[in-house]
Each structure stands twice: as C-alpha cells, then as structure tokens.
Write an enzyme that holds these catalytic residues in place. Structure first.
Site, PDB file in Angstrom:
ATOM      1  N   GLY A 129      74.166  73.362  58.345  1.00 14.37           N
ATOM      2  CA  GLY A 129      75.424  73.639  59.043  1.00 14.37           C
ATOM      3  C   GLY A 129      76.508  72.643  58.712  1.00 14.37           C
ATOM      4  CB  SER A 131      81.867  70.371  55.269  1.00 17.68           C
ATOM      5  OG  SER A 131      81.331  69.647  54.176  1.00 17.68           O
ATOM      6  CG  PHE A 205      68.086  64.657  55.010  1.00 19.60           C
ATOM      7  CD1 PHE A 205      67.391  63.621  55.615  1.00 19.60           C
ATOM      8  CD2 PHE A 205      69.423  64.458  54.711  1.00 19.60           C
ATOM      9  CE1 PHE A 205      68.015  62.426  55.922  1.00 19.60           C
ATOM     10  CE2 PHE A 205      70.058  63.268  55.013  1.00 19.60           C
ATOM     11  CZ  PHE A 205      69.351  62.232  55.615  1.00 19.60           C
ATOM     12  CE  LYS A 228      78.229  70.262  43.400  1.00 20.12           C
ATOM     13  NZ  LYS A 228      79.684  70.085  43.233  1.00 20.12           N
ATOM     14  CB  ALA A 262      83.819  72.313  52.277  1.00 15.50           C
ATOM     15  CE  LYS A 313      79.783  66.044  42.241  1.00 10.33           C
ATOM     16  NZ  LYS A 313      80.544  66.120  43.501  1.00 10.33           N
ATOM     17  NE  ARG A 377      80.373  64.265  51.809  1.00  7.27           N
ATOM     18  CZ  ARG A 377      80.284  65.553  51.471  1.00  7.27           C
ATOM     19  NH1 ARG A 377      81.195  66.398  51.899  1.00  7.27           N
ATOM     20  NH2 ARG A 377      79.290  65.996  50.733  1.00  7.27           N
ATOM     21  CD  GLU A 403      73.156  64.284  48.642  1.00  5.86           C
ATOM     22  OE1 GLU A 403      72.432  63.341  48.275  1.00  5.86           O
ATOM     23  OE2 GLU A 403      72.725  65.264  49.268  1.00  5.86           O
TER      24      GLU A 403
END
Length: 454
Positions: A129, A131, A205, A228, A262, A313, A377, A403
């Site tokens: 759930g 973005s 996860f 990713k 997103a 990346k 991010r 990530e």
C-alpha cells in the site's frame, strides 16, 4: 510622336470653364508623347481643343527606367538570402514529410493493436500500500471500470482510508482513487480470481511478505514486479526472490521499470516505462494491460539489465544528492553521474545484460530522473548526508523506503563477485556504513589515477 485622343464631357471646374463653349460641346484632350533623341526623355503634352481653339494645358518630362545592366554582378547578400530561404523551405519540407511518415506508421500500428488482454482481465491484485503501488493500482483501475483492483495491505489505517474515503491518506491524501480500487488485509480475498499480480513491496521485505501469502498464489498467476533493489544478504534480484519464495521456478514473471514518480502517475502526466520478461508473449500481454494515453510501455527480454539498472541507480542517486548537499557545483554533478553510469554498465554487462538496456528507459532514463529531481527519496538521503545529517536521523524522519541505502552494500558485494571496480558506488557504501565522510570521499575519488575512458 505618339498621340491619343480622349473625348470627355464638359468640365465643370473654374479652371477649365470657358464661356464661349456651350454645355453641349465636347472637349477633346490630346495627349502627345514625344521622346527626345539625345536623352531618351519623354515629353508629355496635354492639349485642350475645341472647334475654335487649341491650347496646351500642361507638359511634363518623364525619365525612362534605366536599362538593365548586363555586366552588373548579383548582390552577395541577395544570393545568401535566396540560399537561406531555399534551405529553410527544404528543411521544413523534410521535417514535414518525416513527421507525416511517423504519424502514418503510428496510426497503422494502432489500428492493428490488440485489446483482448484488457477485455478478458477481470481482477488485478496489488501487493503493498505504498506510494508506487497505490499509483499503479489507480492507473490499472482506470483502464477498465468493470475490473476489480484489490490492494493487499498490512496497515489497517490505509485499508480503511481507501475503502471509506477512496484515497490513500498516508501518501496521496488529495487524490481520489477509482471506485473499483478496493483494499483488503486478507490474502485469500485478494488473490482469489486474480488475473495479474503487481508486486510493490520493498525488496528487503518481499521474501517475508510472499511467504505469508504463498498458499493463495496460483502457479500460473503472472507477477509484475515494481520493486527495485537487491536483497542485502543474498544479493538476489526480484526475478529470483519471487519464484524461489513461492517455490515455483515457472512462476510467470515480468519486471516493470523506468523513470516514473508515483505522484506524476497519479496526476496522469505523460510517462514511459519498460516491461522485461523472458516470455515475449507475457511481456506483450502486460504491455497491453498497462499502456494508455498517459503511459507508454516498451518491451524487452533483458530482465537482468532492467533489474540491475533499477537497483544500482538508487545508489548512484545518493551519490548525486551528496554532491548537491556539499554544493560542489554542476561540473562535479555531471562527472559523477557519468562515472556512475559507466560503473552500472560495467557490472550489468558482466552479469549478461545488454548495454543497450543501460542506455534505455530503465537505465539512463531512470538514472536521470532519480539523480536530478528533488522528488527522489534516494537523492534526498544524499543531500541530507552531504549537508551533515546522520543517516539514522534521516531514515527515522522518512515515511518511505529509500532502497539505495540497503542496496549499496549488496551492490559492492556483487561487484566483487564479478571483479568489477566501482569507485563511486563503493564510496557511497562506505559513507552509509559511516566509515567515510562525504568530504573525504570526494578527495579520495579526485585522487584516483588518471586513466583512459572506457
């Protein structure tokens, strides 16, 4: 001498009035043209004649136009202007013809495009759930009103907000979701009758999440991975994690990647992505399911290239953010990203990827977006690291997963496995491990030996 006669009605002006001429008389105007032999000048005589008198009203000398000079050379400026105008017309014609060919080609392909996959798809399940999962759920639901889109989430507040208010209040409080998007926390409900599964759980996860739902997954259900990264301890990609965790090596798999925030997907802004699968027929089916007027979908069979580029990346974006945070300027930024792109290409091709994939949407396209745009991010993490914040403080203040932080260490382990030197990405891993400061990393990278570009 040339002469012409015009018959005019009586003139009423005082200049031409004559009491001896009756109103019924006609006034004859004689126009004589007499060229002079020496000058070539023409004498114009205007005579006014009646039955009794004849007088010259006026005379004028008219110079003839000069004859063309046969020996005069054309003006260079005029020639240049003519050449430029001709070249402009030719260029415009070439562009117009090229565009018309492109439009005809596009229309021809669109007229033959199939729609059977979308027509027979009745249900899609989205895992996660977050973005991007929410944005893709909204996009797929908008493709067909009769389609049921189930979001399998673990946060009860997100589940409630989607079902009661038709929005994900945590990530998109101001965006309404289509009515056919439904959230659930029950895996059996989500998977029952699903035609496709979009996997949007963060890589680290994913294994535990899939273990909890594996019993409800049909062996032939196609998985479309939106995640990713590389699993930290095992160095596995999603194309390995999903079939191995589900204990089904033949689980249909597609990787979706490319430059796509997103928020912009939710705002229906033009976006282009790529789907990768060893099964070309499956890749075409997913392309048909997802492609719309706002989202272009390309296909490729290079799963490794798409996944490795998508993972690395994020690490490079942290490096780009550090350069921004240190205020090192545009030269440094361009040099660092170019070096990072080379390092990604070196590793991915050693692993069997195509170099063309790295220069495409999932490679260069995603790298540019992630490294240069403030919505990223991972870039944000780098900016804050470069500004002097600690990693723990940065991560504790974020409500989304970056990530690149967890992937950095795995990337270096992978590079060592394939014997590839990756200075920039290794420096990022050292900074994340708190073994190197951003300032020291810059000095070390600038002091590397001067080498031939490869």
């Amino acid at each position: 001498m040339a002469s012409s006669v015009f018959e005019q009605p009586p003139l009423s002006t005082s200049f031409f009035s004559n009491n001896s001429i009756s109103t019924t008389q006609r006034l004859l105007l004689h126009t004589n043209f007499s060229p002079t032999p020496k000058t070539g000048r023409t004498i114009l005589l205007l005579q006014c004649s009646t039955s009794k008198t004849s007088s010259i009203v006026c005379a004028a000398a008219i110079d003839p136009p000069p004859p063309p000079d046969q020996n005069r050379l054309p003006s260079p400026d005029a020639d240049v202007a003519l050449e430029v105008a001709s070249a402009t017309r030719d260029r415009r014609k070439i562009v117009r013809v090229a565009w018309e060919k492109l439009v005809r080609w596009s229309r021809s392909l669109r007229s033959r495009a199939k729609t059977d996959v979308l027509e027979r798809t009745n249900k899609v399940v989205v895992l996660g759930g977050g973005s991007f999962g929410t944005a893709m759920a909204s996009h797929v639901a908008g493709r067909k009103e009769q389609m049921e889109v189930n979001m399998l989430v673990r946060d009860p507040q997100i589940c409630q907000s989607i079902n009661e208010n038709h929005c994900n209040r945590k990530y998109f409080p101001n965006h309404k979701l289509p009515q056919n998007v439904i959230a659930t926390m029950d895996a059996k409900t989500a998977f029952t009758g699903a035609d496709f599964c979009l996997h949007a759980v963060p890589v680290q996860f994913s294994c535990s999440f899939l273990e909890g739902v594996a019993e409800y997954v049909e062996p032939g259900l196609p998985f479309i991975s939106l995640s990713k990264g590389l699993e930290l301890n095992t160095l596995r990609m999603m194309s390995q994690i999903i079939p191995q965790t589900l204990k089904n090596s033949r689980q249909p798999y597609v990787a979706l990647s490319g430059p796509s925030f997103a928020l912009e997907l939710m705002n229906k802004l033009p976006t282009a992505m790529v789907v990768a699968s060893k099964d070309k027929k499956l890749a075409k089916a997913v392309q048909q399911l997802l492609a719309s007027k706002n989202l272009r979908i390309s296909t490729t069979s290079d799963v490794t290239g798409v996944e490795i580029a998508g993972a690395l990346k994020n690490v490079l974006a942290i490096a780009a953010g550090i350069v921004e945070g240190l205020d090192l300027g545009n030269n440094s930024m361009a040099a660092l990203v170019a070096q990072g792109c080379s390092e990604i290409r070196w590793l991915s091709t050693k692993m069997g990827a195509k170099s063309t994939t790295i220069s495409g949407l999932s490679g260069t396209g995603d790298i540019m977006l992630t490294c240069f745009v403030s919505l990223s991010r991972n870039r944000t993490v780098g900016v804050r690291l470069g500004s002097g914040e600690t990693l723990d403080d940065i991560l504790s203040s974020m409500n989304q997963v970056a990530e690149g932080v967890s992937t950095a260490g795995a990337v270096i382990a992978l590079a060592q496995k394939y014997n590839v030197k990756m200075p920039v990405l290794t420096a990022v891993a050292k900074i994340i491990d708190n073994e190197l400061t951003p300032q020291k990393a810059v000095l070390e990278l600038m002091n590397l030996p001067q080498v031939e570009e490869v």
